[in-house]
Design a protein around this motif. Structure first.
Motif, PDB file in Angstrom:
ATOM      1  N   ASP A  31       0.707  -1.300  -0.060  1.00  0.00           N
ATOM      2  CA  ASP A  31      -0.145   0.015  -0.006  1.00  0.00           C
ATOM      3  C   ASP A  31       0.843   1.203  -0.030  1.00  0.00           C
ATOM      4  N   THR A  32       2.064   1.376   0.703  1.00  0.00           N
ATOM      5  CA  THR A  32       2.694   2.433   0.952  1.00  0.00           C
ATOM      6  C   THR A  32       3.351   2.930  -0.784  1.00  0.00           C
ATOM      7  N   TYR A  33       3.775   1.639  -1.259  1.00  0.00           N
ATOM      8  CA  TYR A  33       4.132   1.989  -2.635  1.00  0.00           C
ATOM      9  C   TYR A  33       2.981   2.440  -3.696  1.00  0.00           C
ATOM     10  N   VAL A  56      11.923  -8.464   3.778  1.00  0.00           N
ATOM     11  CA  VAL A  56      12.714  -8.659   2.522  1.00  0.00           C
ATOM     12  C   VAL A  56      12.038  -8.609   1.158  1.00  0.00           C
ATOM     13  N   GLY A  57      12.685  -8.348   0.121  1.00  0.00           N
ATOM     14  CA  GLY A  57      12.095  -8.492  -1.263  1.00  0.00           C
ATOM     15  C   GLY A  57      12.332  -7.575  -2.205  1.00  0.00           C
ATOM     16  N   GLU A  58      11.362  -7.311  -3.391  1.00  0.00           N
ATOM     17  CA  GLU A  58      11.952  -6.534  -4.307  1.00  0.00           C
ATOM     18  C   GLU A  58      10.843  -5.690  -4.493  1.00  0.00           C
ATOM     19  N   THR A  59      11.225  -4.297  -5.012  1.00  0.00           N
ATOM     20  CA  THR A  59      10.146  -3.274  -5.346  1.00  0.00           C
ATOM     21  C   THR A  59      10.754  -2.471  -6.587  1.00  0.00           C
ATOM     22  N   ARG A  60       9.773  -1.815  -7.300  1.00  0.00           N
ATOM     23  CA  ARG A  60      10.046  -1.047  -8.226  1.00  0.00           C
ATOM     24  C   ARG A  60       9.121   0.171  -8.156  1.00  0.00           C
ATOM     25  N   GLY A  61       9.615   1.230  -8.157  1.00  0.00           N
ATOM     26  CA  GLY A  61       8.775   2.453  -7.986  1.00  0.00           C
ATOM     27  C   GLY A  61       9.572   3.693  -7.238  1.00  0.00           C
ATOM     28  N   PRO A  62       8.612   4.159  -6.561  1.00  0.00           N
ATOM     29  CA  PRO A  62       9.227   5.412  -5.782  1.00  0.00           C
ATOM     30  C   PRO A  62      10.089   5.307  -4.808  1.00  0.00           C
ATOM     31  N   GLU A  63      10.911   6.137  -4.494  1.00  0.00           N
ATOM     32  CA  GLU A  63      11.772   5.994  -3.382  1.00  0.00           C
ATOM     33  C   GLU A  63      11.118   6.374  -1.880  1.00  0.00           C
ATOM     34  N   ILE A  64      11.081   5.125  -1.159  1.00  0.00           N
ATOM     35  CA  ILE A  64      10.339   5.204   0.122  1.00  0.00           C
ATOM     36  C   ILE A  64      11.555   5.051   1.194  1.00  0.00           C
ATOM     37  N   LYS A  65      11.663   6.164   2.080  1.00  0.00           N
ATOM     38  CA  LYS A  65      12.459   6.274   3.060  1.00  0.00           C
ATOM     39  C   LYS A  65      12.392   5.009   4.063  1.00  0.00           C
ATOM     40  N   ARG A  66      13.760   4.264   4.406  1.00  0.00           N
ATOM     41  CA  ARG A  66      13.758   3.205   5.192  1.00  0.00           C
ATOM     42  C   ARG A  66      13.025   3.754   6.577  1.00  0.00           C
ATOM     43  N   LYS A  72       5.926   2.681   9.800  1.00  0.00           N
ATOM     44  CA  LYS A  72       4.681   2.188   9.576  1.00  0.00           C
ATOM     45  C   LYS A  72       4.712   0.703   9.961  1.00  0.00           C
ATOM     46  N   VAL A  73       5.755  -0.045  10.334  1.00  0.00           N
ATOM     47  CA  VAL A  73       5.856  -1.277  10.692  1.00  0.00           C
ATOM     48  C   VAL A  73       5.294  -1.127  12.161  1.00  0.00           C
ATOM     49  N   ARG A  74       5.868  -0.164  13.035  1.00  0.00           N
ATOM     50  CA  ARG A  74       5.554  -0.074  14.356  1.00  0.00           C
ATOM     51  C   ARG A  74       4.147   0.328  14.483  1.00  0.00           C
ATOM     52  N   ASN A  75       3.750   1.253  13.598  1.00  0.00           N
ATOM     53  CA  ASN A  75       2.269   1.431  13.835  1.00  0.00           C
ATOM     54  C   ASN A  75       1.299   0.188  13.586  1.00  0.00           C
ATOM     55  N   CYS A  76       1.833  -0.735  12.748  1.00  0.00           N
ATOM     56  CA  CYS A  76       1.169  -1.878  12.649  1.00  0.00           C
ATOM     57  C   CYS A  76       0.912  -2.723  13.733  1.00  0.00           C
ATOM     58  N   ILE A  77       2.069  -3.048  14.091  1.00  0.00           N
ATOM     59  CA  ILE A  77       2.222  -3.711  15.507  1.00  0.00           C
ATOM     60  C   ILE A  77       1.587  -3.152  16.654  1.00  0.00           C
ATOM     61  N   LYS A  78       1.358  -1.770  16.756  1.00  0.00           N
ATOM     62  CA  LYS A  78       0.740  -1.194  17.795  1.00  0.00           C
ATOM     63  C   LYS A  78      -0.743  -1.147  17.549  1.00  0.00           C
ATOM     64  N   ILE A  94      13.852  -3.892  13.762  1.00  0.00           N
ATOM     65  CA  ILE A  94      13.150  -4.019  12.563  1.00  0.00           C
ATOM     66  C   ILE A  94      14.295  -3.614  11.376  1.00  0.00           C
ATOM     67  N   ASP A  95      14.414  -4.826  10.945  1.00  0.00           N
ATOM     68  CA  ASP A  95      15.539  -4.653   9.664  1.00  0.00           C
ATOM     69  C   ASP A  95      14.760  -4.520   8.265  1.00  0.00           C
ATOM     70  N   VAL A  96      15.277  -3.759   7.339  1.00  0.00           N
ATOM     71  CA  VAL A  96      14.492  -3.494   6.163  1.00  0.00           C
ATOM     72  C   VAL A  96      15.613  -3.972   4.834  1.00  0.00           C
ATOM     73  N   HIS A  97      15.360  -4.936   4.053  1.00  0.00           N
ATOM     74  CA  HIS A  97      16.096  -5.426   3.303  1.00  0.00           C
ATOM     75  C   HIS A  97      15.256  -5.778   1.629  1.00  0.00           C
ATOM     76  N   LEU A  98      14.903  -4.542   1.299  1.00  0.00           N
ATOM     77  CA  LEU A  98      14.123  -4.381  -0.180  1.00  0.00           C
ATOM     78  C   LEU A  98      15.420  -3.892  -0.981  1.00  0.00           C
ATOM     79  N   HIS A  99      14.961  -4.492  -2.228  1.00  0.00           N
ATOM     80  CA  HIS A  99      16.002  -4.179  -3.276  1.00  0.00           C
ATOM     81  C   HIS A  99      15.183  -4.031  -4.671  1.00  0.00           C
TER      82      HIS A  99
END
Length: 388
Positions: A31-33, A56-66, A72-78, A94-99
């Motif tokens: 949704d963020t992308y 982890v995973g792959e994306t193509r689109g706008p730049e989203i700041k880590r 947003k992950v913290r808000n989901c968990i909260k 929280i580790d982000v490994h999207l490429h």
């Protein structure tokens, strides 16, 4: 199933189940992308364990700041409600490994200026199903399993059930006579809870949710000894602190509770160019409209695709009534009235929108279409096609 009398069971898991936390986070990333670029490509998997989240995973689109994703992950968990020693929204790592998406995959999927050239994002087969067992045209056991947990979660969040914690599961077994669900024969509810309550208290806390979720006539024959609550005993340590979670491990919960086949591809974390998701939604949309048209009590549809190929390789229809000519007629109506190319599906159901986080729990099907475009595949607006 051709048996006249049989038992059938389906289960659901709550939004606080470790796998469902992962599904929600992965769909939040989608949704963020899509919110910034509707044609973004996303394939995101999430792993959770004790005070740890990894994307982890792959994306193509706008730049989203880590850091934005991490917040947003913290808000989901909260929002789910985790403020426990072993898993807390505020201090979990929280580790982000999207490429970037593979150019080889992109080459097979991208349109070349011709609408028909946009290929499927992967090979595979997808199923859609509908039946007249419930008002939302879903199988009864999975429908009631979801409903129990949704009501429990709502009261946990509003404070009415403050002794319950986020991680829970339900399971409903029903007796079928001549293909119709006639009564509930057993129910299992396992729920994480506060150490302040014992198991008999937990049972009485959850009992009203069972009674509110399933019609009285279906519950009237349920024996007390067949109502199981936390059958192994106390359930205090739960969530990712009790079991690790991973995106895509609850595909039967997400669909029809085992009442229909599944192609094997998970939905969450995938943008709508992936037919694992979009074609399964399209198949449900068509099957639901077939049943809503009253020409059949049940309908199963299979679609099959090859990566990079726009048209489905096959369409299969089963109406479960032994009338092969009618099934063939419905298949021809589908071919003539529905564009089942990846682009056609996305446009038909308006799927290039940030509408996926809400799908991650309590099933992708049998839900109410939202004003934001969510659950568009649940609309009943094509019945006239099948009444002709």
């Amino acid at each position: 199933m051709s048996k006249k009398s049989y038992l059938f069971t389906s289960e659901s898991v709550s939004e606080g189940h470790p796998d469902k936390i992962c599904d929600r986070i992965s769909d939040m990333v989608v949704d963020t992308y899509l919110a910034k670029e509707p044609f973004s490509r996303v394939a995101c998997e999430t792993l959770t364990t004790t005070n740890k989240v990894i994307l982890v995973g792959e994306t193509r689109g706008p730049e989203i700041k880590r850091d934005d994703l991490i917040n947003k992950v913290r808000n989901c968990i909260k929002d789910i409600g985790y403020e426990q020693k072993g898993f807390h929204w505020k201090n979990c790592s929280i580790d982000v490994h999207l490429h970037s998406q593979s150019t080889d995959i992109a080459m097979g999927v991208d349109s070349k200026g011709n609408k028909k050239d946009e290929g499927a994002g992967d090979q595979g087969m997808m199923f859609g199903y509908a039946c007249d067992e419930t008002e939302v045209l879903m199988p009864a056991p999975i429908y009631y399993s979801h409903k129990i947990l949704k009501l429990m979660a709502a009261d946990r969040k509003n404070g009415k059930a403050d002794k319950l914690e986020p991680d829970s599961k339900s399971q409903v077994t029903m007796m079928y006579e001549n293909g119709i669900p006639t009564k509930v024969t057993s129910v299992v509810i396992s729920t994480q809870h506060s150490p302040e309550v014992n198991q008999s208290q937990v049972k009485e806390i959850v009992r009203p949710y069972l009674e509110k979720s399933i019609p009285k006539e279906l519950l009237s024959g349920l024996k007390e000894e067949e109502f199981y609550v936390n059958p192994t005993g106390q359930f205090i340590i739960g969530g990712p602190d009790g079991d690790s979670g991973l995106t895509g491990r609850k595909i039967i919960v997400d669909t029809y509770g085992g009442a229909a086949p599944h192609g094997g591809g998970a939905f969450s974390g995938k943008d709508p160019s992936k037919v694992d998701r979009s074609a399964a939604y399209a198949a449900r949309y068509i099957a639901k409209n077939v049943v809503a048209s009253k020409i059949a009590n049940k309908c199963l549809i299979q679609l099959a695709y090859a990566i990079g190929v726009s048209k489905p390789l096959s369409i299969y229809v089963d109406l479960f009534d032994g009338d092969d000519e009618k099934s063939k007629h419905v298949k021809n109506l589908i071919k003539d009235n529905f564009d089942l190319s990846p682009r056609g599906i996305r446009e038909m159901l308006s799927l290039n929108k940030p509408i996926y986080e809400c799908t991650a729990t309590y099933g992708h099907f049998g839900r109410k279409p939202g004003s934001n475009g969510s659950f568009s595949w649940e609309k009943i607006d094509k019945t006239t096609i099948f009444k002709k």
